[in-house]
Each structure stands twice: as structure tokens, then as C-alpha cells.
Write an enzyme that holds these catalytic residues in place. Structure first.
Site, PDB file in Angstrom:
ATOM      1  N   ASN A  12     -11.313  -8.964 -32.632  1.00 56.94           N
ATOM      2  CA  ASN A  12     -10.221  -8.623 -31.716  1.00 56.94           C
ATOM      3  C   ASN A  12      -8.825  -8.987 -32.225  1.00 56.94           C
ATOM      4  OD1 ASN A  12     -12.700  -8.789 -30.081  1.00 56.94           O
ATOM      5  ND2 ASN A  12     -11.351  -8.201 -28.421  1.00 56.94           N
ATOM      6  N   LYS A  15      -7.406  -5.759 -36.492  1.00 56.09           N
ATOM      7  CA  LYS A  15      -7.461  -5.367 -37.910  1.00 56.09           C
ATOM      8  C   LYS A  15      -7.477  -3.847 -38.068  1.00 56.09           C
ATOM      9  CE  LYS A  15     -11.237  -7.810 -38.526  1.00 56.09           C
ATOM     10  NZ  LYS A  15     -11.299  -8.438 -37.193  1.00 56.09           N
ATOM     11  N   GLU A  89     -13.616  -2.871 -42.047  1.00 55.63           N
ATOM     12  CA  GLU A  89     -14.898  -3.602 -41.978  1.00 55.63           C
ATOM     13  C   GLU A  89     -15.364  -4.002 -43.393  1.00 55.63           C
ATOM     14  OE1 GLU A  89     -15.789  -4.442 -39.065  1.00 55.63           O
ATOM     15  OE2 GLU A  89     -14.894  -2.923 -37.764  1.00 55.63           O
ATOM     16  N   ALA A  90     -14.421  -4.465 -44.187  1.00 59.35           N
ATOM     17  CA  ALA A  90     -14.698  -4.746 -45.605  1.00 59.35           C
ATOM     18  C   ALA A  90     -15.612  -5.948 -45.815  1.00 59.35           C
ATOM     19  CB  ALA A  90     -13.381  -4.948 -46.361  1.00 59.35           C
ATOM     20  N   GLN A  91     -15.891  -6.697 -44.745  1.00 60.22           N
ATOM     21  CA  GLN A  91     -16.851  -7.814 -44.869  1.00 60.22           C
ATOM     22  C   GLN A  91     -18.236  -7.316 -45.267  1.00 60.22           C
ATOM     23  OE1 GLN A  91     -15.478  -6.846 -41.969  1.00 60.22           O
ATOM     24  NE2 GLN A  91     -17.020  -6.660 -40.376  1.00 60.22           N
ATOM     25  N   CYS A 149     -10.406 -21.390 -24.881  1.00 60.37           N
ATOM     26  CA  CYS A 149      -9.500 -22.418 -24.330  1.00 60.37           C
ATOM     27  C   CYS A 149      -8.218 -21.731 -23.881  1.00 60.37           C
ATOM     28  CB  CYS A 149      -9.248 -23.551 -25.320  1.00 60.37           C
ATOM     29  SG  CYS A 149      -8.894 -23.078 -27.009  1.00 60.37           S
TER      30      CYS A 149
HETATM   31 ZN    ZN Z   1     -10.784 -22.696 -28.251  1.00 57.70          ZN
END
Ligand code: ZN
Length: 197
Positions: A12, A15, A89-91, A149
Site C-alpha cells: 500500500n 508503488k 512487482e519486481a520482488q 499504531c
Molecule cells: Zn505500528
């Protein structure tokens, strides 16, 4: 000399949106861009689709065994010179394919920008990212904030795999997000807390 650049981030981070924006800029100047996506990422089929709704047709859906340098040569025909190669998605690239990308830079003097998710859901580098960190000329982080958080959000550098609403720490590396599987970008503290590492 043309450069290989790695743009990385968590889920998210935008990219794909950034990739589409860069393509748009090139095309506005009348340049041709080759858009590549590893086939293993089945989401969006023959398109890259940003969460904001923008999409772009892919020129090469890349198989694990396919040689991206050869594909580039095939498609870089006279009069239709490719100015830049963009990989989304080059990973999911193999190390071999990352080296083939460097050949596009070094032998053809064409820039390559690879957009990748840095860490898998276990907090480890994907093979493609590891090779891109080793071989790229430039690296840039596309930042995003932790989804957990919320009061004082920190930078998200990890992704939690959530299956049917439950965080799952085990399983194979690749499970494309869809109806049952989703990924949540979180900071390191939340990653450790949620997975109880
Ligand atoms: Zn956090």
C-alpha cells in the site's frame, strides 16, 4: 550510462501508482516505455492496477524462465526505441533476471526502474529484492505508515499476512492477495507484537 534503480516499500505504499506516473511522464514526452510484470503476480491479469484505481497494460508478462534482455531486444524495434524499462512487482524476479536487467542498462544504455515489495510476510527479503539491492545503482524508499499504531504511526517496513481476518506467520512465500489473503503494512514494533516474535 543508464542506471538500474530500485524503488521499494511495504504494501500500500503506492508503488504501482508511482510506476504509472513515471510511465505517463515518459509518454507525455513522446517516449516509449516497456512495462514488465512477473507472471506469478496474477492480480490484475495483463495489467498493473493501482489501489487508487489507475491501471496500465503490461507489455511483457514475465515467466520465471524467460530472459527479459531477449524480450527487450525483440520489442526494441527501429523507430520504436524504448527509453525506459519499468518492472512492477519486481520482488518476484529471479536473480538471473535482475542481471539481465543490468545488461539492458549496460549494453543498451536504457534506464530500468524496478518497483518492489521489500520484505515478505516473514520479514525477509524476497529473492528479487536481494538481487536488486546487490545490483542496482540507486535505491529509493517509497514510504508508507503503519496501519496498526494509528495514534502515532511509524513508518511501515514489514507486512503481515492476514488470512480470513487472522494474522498468519507460516506458509509459502507467495500467496497473492485477493479474497482470503491480504497484507497489512506495519512498523517493526507492530510486526513483532502481532507475530509475537
Ligand atoms: Zn505500528
Amino acid at each position: 550510462m543508464a542506471k538500474l534503480k530500485l524503488c521499494y516499500g511495504a504494501m500500500n505504499a503506492g508503488k504501482t501508482m508511482e510506476a504509472i506516473r513515471v510511465i505517463f511522464n515518459y509518454e507525455q514526452l513522446g517516449h516509449r516505455v516497456l512495462l514488465v510484470k512477473p507472471k506469478i503476480d496474477t492480480k490484475g491479469g495483463e495489467k498493473v492496477v493501482s489501489r487508487t484505481g489507475f491501471s496500465k497494460n503490461v507489455d511483457v508478462l514475465l515467466d520465471e524462465e524467460q530472459d527479459i534482455y531477449k524480450e527487450f531486444i525483440k520489442l526494441n524495434v527501429t523507430g520504436k526505441n524504448i527509453k525506459c524499462v519499468i518492472v512492477d512487482e519486481a520482488q518476484f524476479l529471479t536473480k538471473k533476471q535482475v542481471i539481465q536487467l543490468t545488461n539492458i542498462c549496460d549494453e543498451k544504455d536504457v534506464a530500468v526502474i524496478a518497483y518492489a515489495l521489500k520484505n515478505n510476510f516473514k520479514g525477509e527479503l524476497f529473492e528479487g529484492v536481494k538481487a536488486l539491492i546487490e545490483y542496482s545503482d540507486e535505491m529509493e524508499e517509497i514510504p508508507t505508515l503503519c496501519f496498526n499504531c494509528l495514534e502515532e504511526p511509524k513508518k511501515a517496513r514489514f507486512n503481515i499476512r492476514v488470512v480470513n481476518g487472522k494474522p498468519i506467520k507460516e506458509g509459502k512465500e507467495v500467496a497473492i492477495d485477493g479474497d482470503e489473503v491480504e497484507y497489512i503494512p506495519v512498523c517493526r514494533g507492530c510486526f513483532k507484537e502481532i507475530y509475537k516474535n
